[in-house]
Design an enzyme around this catalytic site. Sequence first.
Site, PDB file in Angstrom:
ATOM      1  N   GLU A 185      -3.729   3.552   4.276  1.00 41.69           N
ATOM      2  CA  GLU A 185      -2.451   3.260   3.642  1.00 41.69           C
ATOM      3  C   GLU A 185      -1.677   2.177   4.401  1.00 41.69           C
ATOM      4  O   GLU A 185      -0.944   1.394   3.793  1.00 41.69           O
ATOM      5  CB  GLU A 185      -1.614   4.532   3.506  1.00 41.69           C
ATOM      6  CG  GLU A 185      -2.284   5.673   2.751  1.00 41.69           C
ATOM      7  CD  GLU A 185      -2.750   5.313   1.342  1.00 41.69           C
ATOM      8  OE1 GLU A 185      -2.376   4.242   0.829  1.00 41.69           O
ATOM      9  OE2 GLU A 185      -3.495   6.108   0.758  1.00 41.69           O
TER      10      GLU A 185
ATOM     11  N   TYR B 213     -12.942   0.111  -4.601  1.00 41.29           N
ATOM     12  CA  TYR B 213     -12.781   0.517  -3.209  1.00 41.29           C
ATOM     13  C   TYR B 213     -14.054   0.227  -2.404  1.00 41.29           C
ATOM     14  O   TYR B 213     -14.066  -0.712  -1.608  1.00 41.29           O
ATOM     15  CB  TYR B 213     -12.435   2.005  -3.120  1.00 41.29           C
ATOM     16  CG  TYR B 213     -11.081   2.401  -3.638  1.00 41.29           C
ATOM     17  CD1 TYR B 213     -10.032   2.680  -2.771  1.00 41.29           C
ATOM     18  CD2 TYR B 213     -10.836   2.557  -4.999  1.00 41.29           C
ATOM     19  CE1 TYR B 213      -8.781   3.075  -3.228  1.00 41.29           C
ATOM     20  CE2 TYR B 213      -9.585   2.954  -5.471  1.00 41.29           C
ATOM     21  CZ  TYR B 213      -8.575   3.205  -4.584  1.00 41.29           C
ATOM     22  OH  TYR B 213      -7.338   3.594  -5.046  1.00 41.29           O
TER      23      TYR B 213
END
Length: 541
Positions: free
Chosen positions: A332, A406
């Site tokens: 993150e 991803y």
Amino acid sequence: MKRILLLLMLIGLHNAHAQLMQDKEKYTKGDTLRGSLRTERNFDVREYHLNIKVDPSRKYIQGYNRIVFVPQQRLTVMQIDLFENMKVDSIVFHGKKLPYRREYNAVFIDNKESFKKNKKDSLTFYYSGKPIAAVRAPWDGGFDWKTDKNGKPWIATAVQGTGASAWWPNKDHQSDEPDNGMTIKVAVPNGLTNVSNGRLTGKKDLGNGYTRWDWKVINPINNYDVALNIGDYVHFGEAYKGLDMDFYVLSYNLEKAKKHFQEVKPMMDCFQEKFGEYPFKEDSYKLVETPHLGMEHQSAVAYGNQYMKGYLGRDLSGTGVGTKWDFIIIHETGHEWFGNSITSSDIADMWIHEGFTTYSEVVYTECRWGYEAGQKYINGLKKNVRNDKPIIGPYGVNKEGSGDMYPKGALMLNTIRSIINNDDKWWKLIKEFSETFKHMIVDTEMVINFFEQETGLHLEPVFDQYLRYKNIPTLELKRDENGTAYRWITDVKKFDMPVDVSINGEKIRLTPTTEWQKLDTPPKGISVATDRFFVDVKVGN
């Protein structure tokens, strides 16, 4: 404004690929209203000033957003987005209430006198209601209404994909961020703290059982990054090498957090070395404990990994390397550079956020434990690639592509690193990419053009195959007594990409195309460096 101009320059290139990327799904007018840049959206947002009250007992919010904007043309109708379950109380412009109509989650504001071209102006949008509740945040968006183990309210927002307009009115499109940042003022019951993006500028007891917490963001910010975090928080922090770092955690997790969050320091050392200075230094860096797993909320990163290594204790790579570090802290925070600083204009290009950020996991692993550990980790991610559909989604309808963005996006970048075959050049390229497009809105074409210009290599076919088609390149080998023939099998016509192989123990670089080529010397054995090039291999006679 620079974001609008960049988007308009590239919209033609987008449209050229749109038909290719459309799948069999049907899209509604609501999808188009949200995902496209219509005339009613032809204005540049300069500032947002959000001021709301949150009532946990009723799961209800009420307040307003003052929107400062500059129309790029004369507008008699302006589109602001707010989910249809939320009530529009009034929209005030120069002291007068403007009429409006609603369609899906869009609010069309009528102004007969018009919003004047190139004239900076503002309107105030008053609203209220019960925002949608997330059932399984952050995978579905909305308010996450929870309580902590002491029974106190613990509330957070997580709306990526769903849209910021699920809980506050705004121009809900990634192509436009408020150039001058925003203020976020949130009143919550006394005894609770609200943590939002940017820096805390003050708090005020309103005398009605509520305290208002005031935050200011200086830098441009993605709409979906704007966050509320409400709970029984305690704060600790420090200045680390010139960067203010703040941590907000539940009161009973303070000592645990002080120890666990020490990983932020080597992470920042690594990321600032490889990607450049933390891009929101003026707004500080924060980790905020949340009831959901995590989200890249700019300068207020949501953390809910329960103080575990890996991904809730698991290694997504299956190699053992991924449990050396806390996945949520690293992933993150990587988004601060890729997703928050560099933002895709359309969510169809979200691979720019997720592919580069997944690669940041590899970067951190390599910084701490060396090249081999990083390569072990990324090769372990291959098992998570489905090759189900293209990574890039259809443009203009608020639709992402495959979740392969991803792992497959990161594996594509690792392949390009191997194509360049010079780590000094590779790290220089990645850092220059991050710094060149700092605080900018980009798309796939801009990324490809940058990589080609900086490397001097013809990389467009490589990006196209990995991003615009579901299959990865296949190196086909045919052997006979006279030697071995080889070629690429790809969807991209005239595809060319070098690849490293080992022939009879000797490492060499082949330059296959989609046309057959032949090795002069019949090899006894040939192996392809699939650990550094994400490709399939097909062997025939």
